[in-house]
Design a protein around this motif. Structure first.
Motif, PDB file in Angstrom:
ATOM      1  N   ALA A   1      -1.377  -3.415  -5.499  1.00 41.93           N
ATOM      2  CA  ALA A   1      -1.823  -2.755  -4.282  1.00 41.93           C
ATOM      3  C   ALA A   1      -2.750  -3.691  -3.528  1.00 41.93           C
ATOM      4  CB  ALA A   1      -2.535  -1.453  -4.618  1.00 41.93           C
ATOM      5  N   SER A   2      -2.735  -3.607  -2.207  1.00 42.94           N
ATOM      6  CA  SER A   2      -3.524  -4.519  -1.386  1.00 42.94           C
ATOM      7  C   SER A   2      -4.104  -3.789  -0.193  1.00 42.94           C
ATOM      8  CB  SER A   2      -2.637  -5.679  -0.903  1.00 42.94           C
ATOM      9  OG  SER A   2      -3.301  -6.462   0.049  1.00 42.94           O
ATOM     10  N   ASP A   3      -5.301  -4.230   0.219  1.00 46.21           N
ATOM     11  CA  ASP A   3      -5.910  -3.667   1.426  1.00 46.21           C
ATOM     12  C   ASP A   3      -5.346  -4.315   2.685  1.00 46.21           C
ATOM     13  OD1 ASP A   3      -7.536  -1.980  -0.067  1.00 46.21           O
ATOM     14  OD2 ASP A   3      -9.125  -3.483  -0.263  1.00 46.21           O
ATOM     15  N   THR A   4      -4.699  -5.446   2.516  1.00 45.43           N
ATOM     16  CA  THR A   4      -4.066  -6.128   3.650  1.00 45.43           C
ATOM     17  C   THR A   4      -2.588  -6.360   3.314  1.00 45.43           C
ATOM     18  OG1 THR A   4      -4.716  -8.264   2.746  1.00 45.43           O
ATOM     19  CG2 THR A   4      -6.202  -7.251   4.367  1.00 45.43           C
TER      20      THR A   4
ATOM     21  N   HIS B   1       0.948   5.486   0.466  1.00 45.82           N
ATOM     22  CA  HIS B   1       0.258   6.695   0.923  1.00 45.82           C
ATOM     23  C   HIS B   1       1.145   7.913   0.679  1.00 45.82           C
ATOM     24  CE1 HIS B   1      -2.810   4.295   2.888  1.00 45.82           C
ATOM     25  NE2 HIS B   1      -1.874   3.629   3.562  1.00 45.82           N
TER      26      HIS B   1
ATOM     27  N   THR C   1       0.854  -1.181   0.000  1.00 49.43           N
ATOM     28  CA  THR C   1       0.000   0.000   0.000  1.00 49.43           C
ATOM     29  C   THR C   1       0.892   1.233   0.000  1.00 49.43           C
ATOM     30  OG1 THR C   1      -1.832  -1.055   1.158  1.00 49.43           O
ATOM     31  CG2 THR C   1      -1.704   1.341   1.310  1.00 49.43           C
TER      32      THR C   1
ATOM     33  N   HIS D   1      -0.612   3.280  12.199  1.00 52.26           N
ATOM     34  CA  HIS D   1      -0.903   2.024  11.510  1.00 52.26           C
ATOM     35  C   HIS D   1      -1.007   0.884  12.521  1.00 52.26           C
ATOM     36  CE1 HIS D   1      -0.308  -1.388   8.718  1.00 52.26           C
ATOM     37  NE2 HIS D   1      -0.880  -0.575   7.840  1.00 52.26           N
TER      38      HIS D   1
END
Length: 483
Positions: free
Chosen positions: A319-322, A301, A299, A341
């Motif tokens: 890209a990954s949410d986890t 940011h 990910t 985080h």
């Protein structure tokens, strides 16, 4: 004033190069050394330098013979009696130079101009030791003198009117670009260059980044011709230490205090190329570390995230949410983002420098595995990795912004114009652009804000933005006014 006969005292590499420069311009030269052995070494320097130029096709055999024929070598200072200009290029010890100029003042005709090639010592003190202080100046050539185009022409409060213009005209005749400045320690080039190099040694000593990585950041990221440690080894660590001592003696600024690491290396006799080892040994930089990207999900940011995600996607990293890796783009402190985080050990800062360098920033919570994975990802993207700690400015901005701030302060003090500073650093250091050209390309606000972050973290007065820079940003101006 016509300079038809020039004396050069001291025929080491620099002095012999200066003698060659004048002889190439058709001027008769008297080269003086202390004894026959030193004189033979000086002759060797001249012959080797002109021989290399002949081999490279830059001189014909006839031109080389003419140049060598214009140089008369002697061990008798009295042979300088009718010289129009005498330049000394002896070791950088004030007492030696004062003693020499006292003797030259006795020997030379009253109208002779006496010049010192010092890179940092006070010209005024040398001039005051003579009976002709109005006709004593600095004429600082750069090594190798036949190649380097810059000459710093240094006047004092005692210099007579018109003399600096005459010497500047002579420099143009020699094929050099003169920059006329006053008598401050280090003049333009060394006053700006050496604190930057010293700052790099401080970052290394504090463990912000490693030697090779700091050099890579400044060479590949900023575009400078050499990294600071490679350049320190080339200059000579003893020379750098002495110049920093002169700067500190004049300013008493912590910015000019020699780094303890520099002092330690000099004390150990590790002086750089001249001794075969300094910051580097004779083998030079170590091979680049082989990073591998062990990443299943990532990910990104921060500012510029979309562009980096697209580059990672094109390289096959989704890209990954986890994610097992979280990249935070932009400025520090990265730790402030990491602690928000769920697993701060997986958060790494990424700061892109130019088109080719990625500073990979570890916080106190970042795991070594995570930092290595992030470095591997950047390598896959074709970027040079610079691992570093989570400190203000990281590596490149910390070094560059403070360096540029020094240039703004120098100009704002009235010591040198913007054009003179930019010209001196381009020609004297091989910079692709001068400090003010860099400032305006990066953006005045970005540099100002970066300096504020440096000052907030280190409380070093020299890191506080120069008032002129603050004022231009407050006024919304994108560039420095030129007179």
């Amino acid at each position: 004033m016509a300079f038809e006969k020039v004396g050069v005292v001291g025929l080491g590499t620099m002095g012999a190069g200066i003698a060659e420069v004048f002889a190439r311009a058709g001027i008769r030269v008297i080269g003086v050394e202390a004894d026959a052995e030193a004189l033979a070494r000086g002759r060797g320097h001249l012959e080797r330098s002109t021989g290399r130029a002949l081999d490279k096709g830059r001189l014909t055999a006839e031109e080389r013979e003419a140049i060598l024929g214009r140089v008369t070598l002697t061990t008798a200072r009295e042979d300088l009696a009718d010289a129009d200009l005498v330049i000394e290029a002896i070791p950088e010890v004030l007492e030696y130079k004062v003693a020499l100029f006292t003797d030259l003042d006795r020997i030379c005709k009253p109208e002779t101009v006496l010049a010192t090639n010092t890179s940092s010592l006070p010209v005024t003190a040398i001039a005051a030791a003579t009976g002709r202080p109005k006709r004593v100046i600095g004429m600082h050539f750069f090594n190798p003198a036949p190649v380097m185009r810059l000459v710093e022409v240094v006047g004092t409060i005692l210099t007579e009117d018109g003399l600096l213009e005459d010497v500047s005209h002579l420099a143009w005749q020699l094929g050099k670009t003169p920059v006329v400045v006053g008598d401050l320690a280090g003049f333009v080039v060394n006053r700006l260059l050496l604190p930057y190099l010293n700052h790099a040694a401080v970052l290394l000593e504090h463990g912000v980044a490693r030697r090779d990585d700091i050099d890579a950041a400044m060479r590949k990221g900023v575009g400078l011709p050499m990294g600071p440690f490679a350049l320190l080894d080339l200059i000579g660590l003893d020379t750098a230490y002495e110049i920093m001592g002169v700067l500190f003696g004049e300013t008493r600024s912590t910015r000019h205090a020699p780094a303890p690491l520099l002092r330690e290396l000099v004390g150990a006799g590790l002086l750089g190329r001249k001794t075969g080892r300094g910051f580097y040994d004779q083998d030079g930089p170590a091979p680049a570390e082989a990073w591998k990207a062990h990443v299943t999900g990532v990910t990104v940011h921060g500012e510029g995230a979309e562009e980096l995600v697209a580059r990672l996607d094109a390289a096959g990293f989704r890209a990954s949410d986890t994610p097992d890796l979280v990249l935070r783009l932009g400025e520090r402190p990265v730790i402030e983002h990491a602690v928000r985080h769920a697993d701060p050990s997986r958060v790494v800062g990424i700061h892109l420098v130019g088109q080719d360098v990625a500073e990979v920033v570890s916080t106190v919570l970042t795991s070594p595995e995570t930092a290595g994975a992030a470095a591997g990802l950047m390598t896959v993207l074709g970027l040079t990795v610079v691992p570093c700690k989570d400190r203000a400015g990281f590596v490149a901005d910390a070094l560059l912004f403070a360096h540029l701030n020094d240039a703004v302060r120098m100009h704002a003090s009235g010591y040198a114009s913007i054009d003179a500073i930019d010209t001196a650093m381009r020609l004297g250091c091989g910079y692709p652009a001068g400090p003010f050209e860099m400032l305006e390309r990066i953006g005045l606000r970005k540099v100002r804000d970066g300096l504020r972050a440096l000052y907030a973290e280190y409380r070093e007065p020299s890191f506080a933005p120069a008032p002129l820079l603050d004022q231009l940003v407050a006024a919304g101006l994108p560039a420095f006014p030129r007179a």
